[in-house]
Design a protein around this motif. Structure first.
Motif, short mmCIF file in Angstrom:
data_model
loop_
_atom_site.label_atom_id
_atom_site.label_comp_id
_atom_site.label_asym_id
_atom_site.label_seq_id
_atom_site.Cartn_x
_atom_site.Cartn_y
_atom_site.Cartn_z
N ASP A 17 -12.35 12.72 -1.12
CA ASP A 17 -11.99 11.99 -0.06
C ASP A 17 -10.41 11.93 0.33
N GLY A 18 -9.61 12.91 -0.57
CA GLY A 18 -8.24 12.85 -0.12
C GLY A 18 -7.45 11.75 -0.88
N LEU A 60 -0.49 7.86 3.91
CA LEU A 60 -1.41 6.96 4.79
C LEU A 60 -1.96 7.17 5.73
N ALA A 61 -0.78 7.86 6.52
CA ALA A 61 -1.08 8.25 8.03
C ALA A 61 -1.66 9.76 8.18
N GLU A 62 -1.48 10.42 6.99
CA GLU A 62 -1.65 11.94 7.21
C GLU A 62 -2.30 12.60 6.04
N GLY A 63 -2.54 11.79 4.91
CA GLY A 63 -3.62 12.30 4.01
C GLY A 63 -2.60 13.23 2.94
N ARG A 88 0.71 -1.09 0.01
CA ARG A 88 -0.05 0.03 -0.16
C ARG A 88 0.74 1.29 0.05
N ALA A 89 1.95 1.24 0.67
CA ALA A 89 2.78 2.43 0.82
C ALA A 89 3.55 2.63 -0.59
#
Length: 355
Positions: A297-298, A220-223, A11-12
Motif C-alpha cells: 500500500d506504499g 503523505l502527498a505523493e507516496g 503525521r508529517a
C-alpha cells in the motif's frame, strides 16, 4: 526560531521519520499515539539551536532495544522516569532535550517530555536517520577522553520492569542500557549523554526534525515516489519476500530479507537496513545510505514487520542527502555491527570541516 508543535506536525513528523528510519526507528502507530498524547497533556515546543547559548546543557532522549522483541513496553511514564533519573545526578540543570535519531517513534522523542516538563526540544538529532547502536548516536563523544556518560533508563511490563541510572565510559554505560532493554522484554526509554548545545550543533544533525517534517509532508502527498524525489533517491527494487530471517542478538534485531525480483535483491539489517546486495555479488547501497522498505500500500515498513509473502518496494537515497552526525564517518563505530552481520561495510573515513 521558537514554535509550538501542533497536530498538523504529527503525521508529517511520524511518516517522515518512518522513511528516515530505514527499517528501524520504531513503529508508526506508536509514534502517532505518543505525539497525540504529548499535545493532549501540554504544549511541546521546538526551538532551533540558535535560541540557546553554546554552553547550555542538553541531553539525548531515545528508545533502546530490538523492534521485533516479543514482549516490549515503554510507556510515556517510563520516558519521564528515565529523564528524571538522569537529571537527578547532573551537576547543573538541563536547558533542553533532543532526539537520538529520525524514525517513526524517534523523530517525536522529546515531545512528551517537553509537554510535561517545559523543556524545549531542539531541532536537532544525534543523527538525521535511524542507526542501531548508541555510540553511533553519541556525536563522537567516544573520542572525548575526559567525557563521562550518564544515562537514565526505564521500561518493561510490570513483571519485567527495570529502571536505573549508570555513569562511566560511553561504551560501558551503553552496554549496560542495552542489556537492561533485554531484561525489560525488548525496549527501554533512555535519557543520556548531557552535552553543551554548541557541541551538539557541531557534531550532531541540526535541523533534522524540520527535515523529517518536510519529507513527511511530501510522502503523505505523493507516496514513496515523492519521498524518493525529496531525498534525491529512487525506488530500486520491488518484489515479494521469498526468504526472511530475524533473531535478537545483543538486544538488536539481526537478519536478512530476500526478494524474488530478477536482481535477487537481498537486504541485511541490524534493526535498520545495513546493506542491499544483488544476486551477482554486487552491493547496491550500504549504511549510512538510506535503505527503506514500503508495503504493497506504499506505507513505510519496518524490518521487524517484513515477512515471507509480503510485497515490498525498496527506496535507496544517498547519505550525502541526509543530515548526519560526524559519527557516520568514523569507521570504528561500525565494528560491532559488522561483527553481527559477518561482513564489512563501513564507509572510508571522511574529512570533516572545522565548522
Amino acid at each position: 526560531m521558537k514554535r509550538q508543535l501542533t497536530h498538523d506536525d504529527i503525521r508529517a513528523a511520524v511518516y517522515g521519520g518512518a522513511v528516515l528510519g530505514g527499517g528501524g526507528g520504531g513503529f508508526v502507530e506508536r509514534g502517532l499515539r505518543t505525539a497525540e498524547l504529548a499535545l493532549q497533556v501540554g504544549t511541546p515546543e521546538l526551538w532551533t539551536g540558535d535560541e540557546f547559548a553554546p554552553d547550555d546543557l542538553t541531553a539525548t532522549v531515545a528508545l533502546v532495544g530490538a523492534p521485533a522483541a516479543p514482549d516490549p513496553q515503554v510507556l510515556p511514564t517510563h520516558l519521564l522516569r528515565a529523564l528524571e533519573l538522569l537529571r537527578r545526578d547532573l551537576p547543573r540543570p538541563l536547558v533542553a532535550i533532543h532526539t537520538n535519531e529520525n524514525g517513526a517513534e524517534t523523530t517525536i522523542n522529546g515531545w512528551f517530555h517537553s509537554a510535561m516538563t517545559g523543556l524545549p526540544v531542539i531541532d536537532l538529532a544525534c543523527n538525521g536517520r535511524a542507526h542501531p547502536s548508541s555510540v553511533m548516536g553519541a556525536m563522537g563523544l567516544h573520542h572525548e577522553d575526559d567525557y563521562r556518560s550518564s544515562q537514565g533508563y526505564a521500561g518493561g511490563k510490570p513483571y519485567a520492569y527495570v529502571e536505573g541510572s549508570v555513569s562511566g565510559r560511553l561504551e560501558a554505560t551503553s552496554n549496560v542500557v542495552r542489556r537492561a532493554s533485554t531484561e525489560a522484554g525488548g525496549w527501554v526509554g533512555v535519557a543520556r549523554n548531557p552535552v553543551e548545545v554548541g557541541y551538539a550543533m557541531k557534531n550532531g544533525a541540526p535541523g533534522a526534525i524540520a527535515f523529517a517534517i518536510e519529507l513527511g509532508r511530501r510522502f503523505l502527498a505523493e507516496g514513496p515516489d515523492g519521498a524518493a524525489r525529496q531525498l534525491g533517491g529512487e525506488i530500486v527494487a520491488s518484489g515479494t519476500v521469498r526468504e526472511y530471517r530475524c533473531e535478537q542478538r545483543e538486544g538488536l534485531d539481526v537478519g536478512v530479507a530476500v526478494l524474488d525480483d530478477a536482481a535477487g535483491t537481498t537486504l541485511h539489517f541490524v534493526n535498520e537496513y545495513m546493506a542491499l546486495d544483488l544476486a551477482d555479488g554486487s552491493r547496491r547501497a550500504a549504511f549510512p545510505d538510506l535503505i527503506t522498505t514500503f508495503d504493497a500500500d506504499g506505507a513505510p515498513l519496518a524490518s521487524a514487520d517484513v515477512a515471507v509473502g509480503k510485497e515490498v518496494s525498496v527506496l535507496v537515497a544517498p547519505a550525502a542527502n541526509i543530515p548526519l552526525s560526524t559519527t557516520m564517518y568514523m569507521p570504528e563505530v561500525y565494528a560491532p555491527v559488522e561483527e553481527l552481520l559477518g561482513f564489512g561495510f563501513a564507509p572510508g573515513a571522511k574529512v570533516l570541516a572545522d565548522a
